[in-house]
Design a protein around this motif. Structure first.
Motif, mmCIF file in Angstrom:
data_model
loop_
_atom_site.group_PDB
_atom_site.id
_atom_site.type_symbol
_atom_site.label_atom_id
_atom_site.label_comp_id
_atom_site.label_asym_id
_atom_site.label_seq_id
_atom_site.Cartn_x
_atom_site.Cartn_y
_atom_site.Cartn_z
ATOM 1 N N ALA A 1 55.604 66.777 34.722
ATOM 2 C CA ALA A 1 56.971 66.423 34.325
ATOM 3 C C ALA A 1 57.984 67.345 35.004
ATOM 4 O O ALA A 1 59.017 66.886 35.512
ATOM 5 C CB ALA A 1 57.110 66.513 32.801
ATOM 6 N N ILE A 2 57.695 68.630 35.040
ATOM 7 C CA ILE A 2 58.593 69.593 35.692
ATOM 8 C C ILE A 2 58.702 69.286 37.179
ATOM 9 O O ILE A 2 59.794 69.323 37.770
ATOM 10 C CB ILE A 2 58.086 71.026 35.462
ATOM 11 N N SER A 3 57.571 68.950 37.800
ATOM 12 C CA SER A 3 57.568 68.617 39.227
ATOM 13 C C SER A 3 58.417 67.381 39.508
ATOM 14 O O SER A 3 59.196 67.358 40.482
ATOM 15 C CB SER A 3 56.131 68.402 39.702
ATOM 16 N N LEU A 4 58.300 66.383 38.668
ATOM 17 C CA LEU A 4 59.080 65.154 38.858
ATOM 18 C C LEU A 4 60.573 65.406 38.622
ATOM 19 O O LEU A 4 61.432 64.861 39.334
ATOM 20 C CB LEU A 4 58.575 64.061 37.914
ATOM 21 N N ILE A 5 60.893 66.223 37.624
ATOM 22 C CA ILE A 5 62.301 66.566 37.366
ATOM 23 C C ILE A 5 62.878 67.317 38.557
ATOM 24 O O ILE A 5 64.006 67.049 38.998
ATOM 25 C CB ILE A 5 62.426 67.403 36.073
ATOM 26 N N ASN A 6 62.083 68.262 39.101
ATOM 27 C CA ASN A 6 62.567 69.037 40.253
ATOM 28 C C ASN A 6 62.711 68.180 41.509
ATOM 29 O O ASN A 6 63.445 68.554 42.437
ATOM 30 C CB ASN A 6 61.598 70.195 40.534
ATOM 31 N N SER A 7 62.025 67.031 41.534
ATOM 32 C CA SER A 7 62.146 66.152 42.705
ATOM 33 C C SER A 7 63.427 65.317 42.650
ATOM 34 O O SER A 7 63.721 64.568 43.586
ATOM 35 C CB SER A 7 60.922 65.225 42.793
ATOM 36 N N LEU B 1 71.151 64.248 25.518
ATOM 37 C CA LEU B 1 70.162 63.845 26.508
ATOM 38 C C LEU B 1 69.835 62.372 26.320
ATOM 39 O O LEU B 1 69.798 61.872 25.199
ATOM 40 C CB LEU B 1 68.880 64.665 26.347
ATOM 41 N N SER B 2 69.598 61.681 27.431
ATOM 42 C CA SER B 2 69.175 60.279 27.384
ATOM 43 C C SER B 2 68.236 60.032 28.552
ATOM 44 O O SER B 2 68.068 60.884 29.430
ATOM 45 C CB SER B 2 70.381 59.346 27.468
ATOM 46 N N LEU B 3 67.646 58.868 28.568
ATOM 47 C CA LEU B 3 66.735 58.534 29.659
ATOM 48 C C LEU B 3 67.456 58.416 31.000
ATOM 49 O O LEU B 3 66.822 58.434 32.062
ATOM 50 C CB LEU B 3 66.006 57.222 29.341
ATOM 51 N N GLN B 4 68.796 58.320 30.937
ATOM 52 C CA GLN B 4 69.574 58.247 32.175
ATOM 53 C C GLN B 4 69.972 59.629 32.682
ATOM 54 O O GLN B 4 70.629 59.746 33.724
ATOM 55 C CB GLN B 4 70.844 57.414 31.938
ATOM 56 N N SER B 5 69.594 60.666 31.966
ATOM 57 C CA SER B 5 70.007 62.026 32.326
ATOM 58 C C SER B 5 69.258 62.528 33.553
ATOM 59 O O SER B 5 68.080 62.199 33.783
ATOM 60 C CB SER B 5 69.761 62.981 31.153
ATOM 61 N N HIS B 6 69.986 63.351 34.303
ATOM 62 C CA HIS B 6 69.410 64.009 35.471
ATOM 63 C C HIS B 6 69.473 65.514 35.237
ATOM 64 O O HIS B 6 70.546 66.062 34.977
ATOM 65 C CB HIS B 6 70.178 63.639 36.740
ATOM 66 N N LEU B 7 68.334 66.181 35.313
ATOM 67 C CA LEU B 7 68.258 67.613 35.004
ATOM 68 C C LEU B 7 68.002 68.439 36.254
ATOM 69 O O LEU B 7 67.313 68.005 37.182
ATOM 70 C CB LEU B 7 67.124 67.887 33.999
ATOM 71 N N ILE B 8 68.583 69.628 36.269
ATOM 72 C CA ILE B 8 68.250 70.656 37.258
ATOM 73 C C ILE B 8 67.742 71.861 36.475
ATOM 74 O O ILE B 8 68.423 72.347 35.561
ATOM 75 C CB ILE B 8 69.461 71.038 38.123
ATOM 76 N N LEU B 9 66.555 72.327 36.834
ATOM 77 C CA LEU B 9 65.918 73.423 36.102
ATOM 78 C C LEU B 9 66.083 74.744 36.842
ATOM 79 O O LEU B 9 66.290 74.782 38.056
ATOM 80 C CB LEU B 9 64.428 73.141 35.908
ATOM 81 N N TYR B 10 65.996 75.821 36.081
ATOM 82 C CA TYR B 10 65.964 77.150 36.684
ATOM 83 C C TYR B 10 64.611 77.350 37.360
ATOM 84 O O TYR B 10 63.608 76.714 36.986
ATOM 85 C CB TYR B 10 66.172 78.223 35.623
ATOM 86 N N PRO B 11 64.540 78.247 38.353
ATOM 87 C CA PRO B 11 63.255 78.482 39.042
ATOM 88 C C PRO B 11 62.198 79.022 38.079
ATOM 89 O O PRO B 11 62.483 79.876 37.250
ATOM 90 C CB PRO B 11 63.617 79.523 40.110
ATOM 91 N N VAL B 12 61.001 78.499 38.191
ATOM 92 C CA VAL B 12 59.877 78.988 37.394
ATOM 93 C C VAL B 12 58.679 79.180 38.321
ATOM 94 O O VAL B 12 58.592 78.559 39.385
ATOM 95 C CB VAL B 12 59.498 78.017 36.258
ATOM 96 N N THR B 13 57.774 80.054 37.897
ATOM 97 C CA THR B 13 56.519 80.248 38.616
ATOM 98 C C THR B 13 55.402 79.659 37.774
ATOM 99 O O THR B 13 55.313 79.941 36.572
ATOM 100 C CB THR B 13 56.251 81.747 38.864
ATOM 101 N N ILE B 14 54.583 78.840 38.399
ATOM 102 C CA ILE B 14 53.513 78.143 37.676
ATOM 103 C C ILE B 14 52.156 78.670 38.142
ATOM 104 O O ILE B 14 51.882 78.704 39.348
ATOM 105 C CB ILE B 14 53.601 76.627 37.898
ATOM 106 N N ARG B 15 51.331 79.111 37.186
ATOM 107 C CA ARG B 15 49.995 79.619 37.497
ATOM 108 C C ARG B 15 48.976 78.854 36.668
ATOM 109 O O ARG B 15 49.139 78.715 35.460
ATOM 110 C CB ARG B 15 49.881 81.114 37.203
#
Length: 392
Positions: free
Chosen positions: A43-49, A3-17
């Protein structure tokens, strides 16, 4: 996979409460839950964007200027949780399996709601109050260790007590099951053992889908059913006063068993139902781990747990819980002094007296069988203790 600051991530679906202080993240695939503060949610929201980790860290640093932001460490944690699907277009191997329980869905939520609704929840607390009043006005009903010995045979006493205790344990767990089903959530009854005792535990993992106030009802459900049982036992003993001695004796076992289990609920050094209620009310979901870490400074026999994290504002609650933790140990010692030790002395004093009877006396063989069971119990305990020591 680096992982590096140049990495682009795609996350699995999660439910946030949103919870009391932080947020509960549900992995919709595995059914696992995680507690995270607001900065992690952003952070999760920004990654998902679709932003790169460098961009995510920059925006978080601006918004949370008073906090240290380390997006690489957070991304590594997401990978440990199995929430990262791709890194720079390369798939991440996921070894997780679905863990959500699927049992007892044959019980209609309507049946669960018959026992757990706004009206019935108040009734259970009324019964708790009435049970306390009954003991205050009839102190002879307060459980005594001799209540277990309703027969002359120690083996029959032991078998009777274990049978009654097992039935009450099932009733307790069925209270949890009906409470979970009242919210149309699945659950399962897990069967295990502690040494030679059979243990039943209801899977309560799905309660994290609910609001904190709703979770409290589910945690209290087992004790609620116990209040019903002990109220029935009190009523029958008062109604049949001077009647069937065996029935009265069995009802006495019901009372002392529920009394001991209720006292144990207040032993907060174990993860009891009352512990989870305390955890849920405070919003601190690692109370035991953090409390043990705090107490280990003064009590060297308590192992440190460096894996847990203390969120901001939890320090006072952890110190307060530490008092409950130590109080639980004192309560256990008091139970031993006033119940378990006198019970053991009474049982073995009567048993040893029959060892001098003739071989033709059935109580002689009852004593032999009871002592044989004791030797087996001690052997199993030593085996489990030694095995646990080897595994450490």
């Amino acid at each position: 996979m680096n992982l590096s600051l140049q990495s682009h991530l795609i996350l699995y679906p999660v439910t946030i409460r949103q919870d009391k202080k932080n947020y509960i993240i549900e992995d919709t695939f595995s059914g696992e839950f995680y507690e995270m503060p607001e900065i992690c949610i952003d952070a999760i929201s920004l990654i998902n964007s679709g932003k790169l980790l460098r961009e995510v860290e920059r925006e978080l640093t601006i918004k949370y200027s008073d906090e240290e932001v380390d997006i690489i460490s957070f991304a590594e944690q997401l990978m440990e949780f199995g929430l990262v699907k791709e890194i720079n277009g390369e798939a991440v191997l996921r070894s997780k399996e679905k863990q959500s329980p699927k049992g007892f869905t044959w019980i209609s939520p309507r049946i669960g709601k018959l026992f757990f609704n706004k009206f019935m929840n108040k009734i259970y607390f009324v019964l708790l109050f009435l049970n306390i009043l009954i003991v205050l006005f009839h102190p002879e009903l307060f459980p005594n260790y001799r209540d277990i010995f309703i027969f002359d045979s120690m083996m029959i006493n032991m078998i009777t007590y274990m049978a009654v205790s097992l039935c009450l344990l099932l009733i307790h767990e069925f209270g949890h099951i009906l409470a979970v089903r009242s919210h149309n959530l699945p659950t399962k009854l897990e069967v295990g053992h502690r040494l030679f005792f059979v243990v039943f535990e209801t899977d309560m993992s799905t309660v994290w889908k609910l609001k904190p106030k709703q979770r409290n009802v589910l945690y209290f459900a087992g004790m609620a059913f116990e209040q019903v049982m002990i109220f029935i036992a009190f009523s029958l003993i008062l109604f049949f006063s001077g009647g069937n001695s065996i029935l009265t004796g069995i009802l006495g076992i019901v009372i002392i068993d529920i009394f001991i289990k209720t006292v144990y609920q207040c032993c907060f050094y174990m993860k009891t139902d009352m512990y989870y209620i305390l955890e849920n009310v405070t919003g601190c979901y690692n109370l035991m781990e953090n409390g043990k870490h705090y107490l280990s400074k003064w009590l060297p026999f308590i192992k440190k747990d460096a894996t847990t994290e203390v969120f901001k504002g939890e320090e006072y609650i952890i110190r307060l819980y530490s008092l409950f933790y130590v109080s639980g140990m004192i309560i256990t010692c008091l139970l031993c002094v006033f119940y378990f030790l006198p019970l053991a002395y009474y049982a073995y004093a009567r048993t040893f007296s029959h060892l001098f009877d003739s071989v033709g006396n059935p109580y002689f063989w009852d004593a032999i069988a009871f002592l044989g069971q004791t030797v087996l119990m001690i052997g199993l305990f030593l085996y489990a203790w030694l095995k646990n020591r080897r595994d450490i």
